[in-house]
Design an enzyme around this catalytic site. Structure first.
Site, PDB file in Angstrom:
ATOM      1  N   PHE A   1      -2.257  48.052  86.378  1.00  0.00           N
ATOM      2  CA  PHE A   1      -3.091  47.663  85.245  1.00  0.00           C
ATOM      3  C   PHE A   1      -3.855  46.401  85.633  1.00  0.00           C
ATOM      4  O   PHE A   1      -3.272  45.328  85.768  1.00  0.00           O
ATOM      5  CB  PHE A   1      -2.179  47.395  84.042  1.00  0.00           C
TER       6      PHE A   1
ATOM      7  N   LEU B   1      -6.451  43.834  84.770  1.00  0.00           N
ATOM      8  CA  LEU B   1      -7.322  43.116  83.832  1.00  0.00           C
ATOM      9  C   LEU B   1      -7.655  41.734  84.391  1.00  0.00           C
ATOM     10  O   LEU B   1      -8.817  41.399  84.625  1.00  0.00           O
ATOM     11  CB  LEU B   1      -6.619  43.009  82.470  1.00  0.00           C
TER      12      LEU B   1
ATOM     13  N   GLY C   1       0.464  43.712  89.115  1.00  0.00           N
ATOM     14  CA  GLY C   1       1.753  44.242  89.572  1.00  0.00           C
ATOM     15  C   GLY C   1       1.615  45.664  90.075  1.00  0.00           C
ATOM     16  O   GLY C   1       0.968  46.485  89.423  1.00  0.00           O
TER      17      GLY C   1
ATOM     18  N   ARG D   1      36.495  27.854  83.888  1.00  0.00           N
ATOM     19  CA  ARG D   1      36.394  26.592  84.611  1.00  0.00           C
ATOM     20  C   ARG D   1      37.123  25.515  83.833  1.00  0.00           C
ATOM     21  O   ARG D   1      36.793  25.249  82.675  1.00  0.00           O
ATOM     22  CB  ARG D   1      34.909  26.218  84.761  1.00  0.00           C
TER      23      ARG D   1
ATOM     24  N   GLU E   1       0.542  38.898  79.762  1.00  0.00           N
ATOM     25  CA  GLU E   1       0.192  39.519  78.479  1.00  0.00           C
ATOM     26  C   GLU E   1      -0.166  38.443  77.453  1.00  0.00           C
ATOM     27  O   GLU E   1       0.124  38.569  76.278  1.00  0.00           O
ATOM     28  CB  GLU E   1       1.345  40.388  77.938  1.00  0.00           C
TER      29      GLU E   1
END
Lengths: 706, 706
Positions: free
Chosen positions: A162, A164, A204, A339, A457
């Site tokens: 995609f 853009l 990506g 811990r 986004e």
């Protein structure tokens, strides 16, 4: 199925079939102290069907050697990307979610993505960007003639991305500079990147894998007129060779802070010709004579519709961020329960989870996970409803209003979830001390893999403006007393009482009072009304003094519109969770702990706004601040013994969690030690030993060169 | 030399010799708008001598190919560790700081370490842990007979590490379980790790390099009596082979979140014999007959003295954290001044630095760098004074008081600096959007390399208790009116006016008022007094109700002692910077901008405590909060045009900063693009292309296995 009256023997048997017992060990003590049954919680949080679906995915990955990992492995980026591709391919072979099942239960897509993400976000993102983002962009912006792309993606004949963002433009999508000029003679679009600043960047899957990209470009008709941003399917690599298509310069942008199994890339186009039908033509099209047509008259509206796909991304990102926080908090709380450090006397040391400070650092994030998880899942269903409306071509006012409300919520929900996860992961890392800094314990990867959620986004800070704009647009209705505000999801309905709410004061008088989330809920309503009024006044004032809307808006963000958007989304998340935890359908056996979580999330979030509550006169005197703080600590103390069971209900299996200090058996040091010893060449002398032993430096002999 | 009356032509010529001009380019516009001469600032911040020293180090590294880096390089951990060792060795060959020069100007050690750190913290840490921490531990805890170790370190005959932390114990040093049993017959100590939970762990340089370790162990005389924690020099690897010594199991703990050029390691000891004289015997010794002797009667005091070395670490870590923030803020501000996005109209886009929101996100961190840099440097000199006192065996009360005050300041100064750097680096990363997520731009490494500063040499949250304990110990003096509080550094002297201060109110009435740091200074004094009183009362109350000091203390941290410690150190940093910026010796030409920085740092820090100021009645009504917020934004606006020059004065040369988006020429996209294209195999088809192209998945064919 949730039960009202608590679990029966039969329920428990069903639960045990679905969810395996956890191993006995150092965590058993806390598990025995829990006020509820963690398996019941796990099934309540999703439902048996989703629990089973997740179990199937997780156990499949665990059984497949391709998904095995080596503790302390130092994968090269190249190798990691290869492995991620091969794993992604294997996911196609498993075909966890055939279309039919997806239609029956759309949540399963989110479950699939987040399961893959729990395993490794590089894989989750690689799969998601191809199967959902690329396909979604084609499906939403295209028409029937583009369905063949969707089929090809499903069969992995092609691989999508995609595109853009450009090197020099991200948030300002209108300024995207890639062009698509229609050539009437050949019925083709010619795609060009005017210069490298307009190269598609950060995409990506584009780095090494993708064969096809949805490319956003300014559409020009052959008469030279620009019709604004549109999206096109552009083939960027040859299907048989994976070599670039003619005119495409495509490459990998290199190493990132995280998600390095995913290949983010760039592309420049030089007169790349694509057929006319590759224009995704829902918002605008070209006639056979080469003329431009569009159902949208207003170019702004067209742009909005064309970018609609991003909303779906934001909705998913909320869930992704929640997953990251789930992983981090599971690790940190199990670590804290095992811990031991210091103690009331010289003989015994106590788990660090027993320290109020450690509880205060971690438990609010556990509460946030629960509240945000509920919000993101239910909000996803709201979004699906909205999507169905679009598919059904619902032109009702409600559908329009729903779109606006969802936009406003997703534009603030993504920032809230991603920031909470970011801050939570950091706190978890620090709360685990040095062991949190060891890569194999995964807190670093969680933090780094979550980080882009704050940016892509839509940058978080930029997005928040969309939410405050939505709220500000309601001010007119507030002033006109007769107009009744009623949004489809009801998140702004309280604004009908705007004036009355502004007259409210903080009424809780004791710590007891604050232990119910109603107190923070009421406070938040006042807070949002106050910030809305202040933001509106500020904006008007700036508009008058600046005489320029652009600057007026910019100068109204800090302390005003930005705070407003954050307070509003926190209220929305809290309100939904409050209603949910107080619902009579919520099992009685789980209600007490869920209500504690809700109250803690509410007060903890609210406490960050305490100054404004005082400033605006909602609170006064020492008491309100003090009892809020004491109630937070009290709730932490109440939740402390439930913390491990709460984590058990949300943590994935050890194989997926992949963190020696976060394993369910709680054998902190044994697990850590054996993982360390599995490291590559861990006990081996370094290859360069002679550089120390024989080839000694002559101290200062290069000093003359200074 | 700073001048009072501003720079003369002569000064400027001298400056130009010392500091090169920066290239013209997109940043020139901001540079031209600056209110001061950045070179004058750079020299004022250090002094010509240090500027020259730093320049020498930087240009030496730049000229040496061993220090060159390849953009987008994907070094394996093994290779990175080798390279870091070789570079460390080369530093010995350059011998930047011979002992004589160090004695003349101890600041140069800090300059050297931070210069190496600016280049790469793996190298800085590797060098520092050997040359300073190991040597410091030997020097401070040992005696003359140990000097040969120091010489050997200087010549790189041996390589050292500092082994205190164990797998299961860090903060609780008293619980360290490694043993050193004296064997009277052979006059040796026998070192043992009782089990793997007591393995030394996290030790920097131990993984692959170190030949010698300062090992902390419980000292037992042959009669079986334990005399508490002592430190010993233990040889762990053979000098000629770098193979482990007999009985030593030593290895590398593996990959960390950052600093992966540094080899952190673990060691287990099995009857390892070391000569008696390897006991570092300043705090306790063994007589020839095998009896234990110590100048300290109280074992607690002995432990304190034995851990004294850690103080020096904390003082240095403050500077390290400041350096990280310098790097991050330089990158983010240069990026923000060149990245353009949106604008008042369609034609022009404006630099994102012009947005109020971006200013508010970044400029307070720029102010923090300046304030914390001054504090850490001047505090380092306080520490040197203290160290000299120790060397001179100064037993005066002042020396004792100085030790306590330095301890209190360093135990809060390290948390403040490391957290500010952590949060600042994160904000910078986000403020650079996607490009901030690209590894080559370095914000990820800065964040990850800074992270351990929050944890080692004492976990931040645990350390803060030391500071609040110091302040609480003064309450008695406050109550006894006759006792005058006067600490050597004067940081607590204001407590003499405790009661009067508690009666103060916020008096600023306008934004104008708040533009001077005096307002936040006065507010902070009230805040510390208030929190001190509240913490004291809370602690007394808890002691009464818990009847257990341990739990009482634990339950008084959140909102009380912890807040107290943070407020106190912020006040100390602010007060020092206020005095400095208002000093008549500070050049007039720099005073305006420095005062703005000081005021911004003060208000911004203070604004995080606004709720407490209201809660405690120091503020009331809408106005105080509002004018503080407006003043912060006003100061950001004032500083915006100076921001690039302020960064120029603190940023290292491009080669050292090593960030395409942070280069001094401001050619953001050109630099980024050319760096991306230098990546490995950036345009190459992936090796696994056939796995996509021919070896196609059969969708769902593994489904049967589900």
């Amino acid at each position: 199925m949730p039960t009202v009256m608590g679990t029966t023997v039969q329920d428990e048997m069903a639960q045990d079939d679905l969810i395996s017992d956890l191993p006995l060990g150092p965590l058993s003590e806390y598990r025995n102290k829990a006020s509820f049954n963690w398996k019941e919680m796990a099934i309540f949080l999703d439902d048996e069907d989703l629990v089973l679906f997740r179990k199937k995915i997780f156990s499949t990955l665990e059984k497949d050697p391709l998904f095995h990992r080596h503790p302390g492995q130092d994968l090269s980026m190249e190798k990691y990307r290869e492995l991620t591709f091969l794993r992604c391919k294997r996911i196609f072979e498993y075909d966890f979610l055939p279309l039919q099942e997806l239609f029956e239960k759309p949540q399963k897509m989110l479950t699939l993505i987040t399961c893959l993400g729990m395993y490794d976000w590089s894989l989750g993102a690689k799969y998601f960007l191809n199967s959902q983002v690329f396909s979604g962009a084609v499906g939403n912006a295209g028409s029937e003639k583009h369905n063949h792309f969707l089929k090809q993606v499903q069969n992995m004949e092609i691989f999508g991305c995609f595109a853009l963002t450009e090197l020099s433009h991200g948030s300002n999508t209108k300024a995207i500079r890639t062009t698509a000029i229609f050539d009437t003679s050949t019925k083709e679009f010619i795609i060009n990147s005017p210069d490298f600043e307009a190269a598609k960047f950060w995409v990506g899957n584009m780095g090494k894998t993708a064969t096809h990209a949805v490319v956003y470009a300014q559409l020009y008709t052959s008469d030279g007129q620009c019709h604004g941003l549109h999206s096109f399917v552009v083939q960027i690599r040859d299907l048989n060779t994976l070599l670039p298509m003619p005119g495409v310069m495509v490459g990998d942008i290199g190493k990132k802070l995280g998600q390095n199994g995913l290949d983010n890339g760039f592309a420049m186009f030089h007169n790349v010709r694509i057929p006319q039908e590759n224009l995704l033509n829902r918002t605008g099209d070209i006639t056979s004579s080469g003329a431009y047509t569009s159902a949208y008259k207003d170019p702004k509206q067209r742009l909005g519709a064309s970018l609609g796909t991003l909303s779906s991304g934001r909705v998913s990102i909320m869930s992704m961020a929640v997953v990251n926080l789930k992983l981090a908090i599971s690790i940190a709380i199990r670590f804290s329960a095992t811990r031991r450090q210091f103690g009331p006397n010289e003989r015994e040391e106590i788990p660090v989870l027993e320290y109020q400070l450690q509880q205060w650092r971690l438990l609010p994030y556990l509460a946030a996970v629960y509240a945000l998880d509920h919000f993101s899942k239910s909000f996803f269903m709201n979004f699906i409803e909205f999507q169905i409306g679009i598919l059904m071509k619902d032109k009702s006012q409600r559908q329009g209003e729903l779109g606006k409300e969802i936009h406003a919520l997703s534009c603030a929900g993504k920032p809230l979830a991603s920031w909470t996860a970011q801050q939570g992961a950091q706190e978890c890392r620090e709360a685990c001390g040095g062991h949190g800094y060891l890569a194999m314990n995964r807190l670093g990867d969680i933090r780094s893999d979550n980080d882009p959620n704050c940016t892509y986004e839509g940058d978080n800070n930029v997005l928040l403006q969309q939410t405050s704009n939505y709220l500000l647009s309601l001010v007119h209705s507030i002033h006109e007393d007769k107009v009744h505000i009623e949004s489809p999801l009801g998140t702004v309905n309280f604004l009908n009482d705007f004036k009355a709410i502004l007259g409210h004061k903080f009424t809780a008088r004791s710590v007891e009072d604050c232990l119910d989330s109603r107190v923070s809920l009421e406070s938040y309503k006042w807070l949002v009304c106050y910030l809305l009024r202040e933001s509106y006044v500020k904006l008007q004032h700036e508009k008058q003094s600046q005489n320029n809307d652009f600057y007026a808006r910019n100068n109204s963000q800090v302390y005003y519109c930005r705070s407003l958007a954050m307070a509003f989304i926190e209220l929305s998340v809290l309100e939904r969770y409050h209603d949910y935890t107080h619902d009579i359908n919520t099992p009685h056996s789980l209600q007490p702990v869920l209500k504690n979580l809700c109250a803690l999330y509410g007060l903890w979030s609210l406490s960050k706004h305490l100054a404004v509550l005082y400033q605006g006169g909602f609170c006064s005197g020492e008491q309100p601040g003090r009892i809020v703080q004491e109630a937070i600590l009290e709730l932490c103390a109440k939740l402390k013994d439930d913390a491990i069971a709460l984590v058990d209900a949300i943590a994935p299996p050890d194989f997926i969690l992949n963190s020696p200090i976060g394993k369910a058996d709680g054998e902190l040091y044994k697990n850590l030690w054996s993982a360390v010893l599995q490291g590559e060449k861990v006990l081996e002398r370094p290859a360069w030993w002679a550089e120390f032993c024989s080839n000694k430096p002559i101290i200062g002999h290069l000093k003359s060169q200074l």
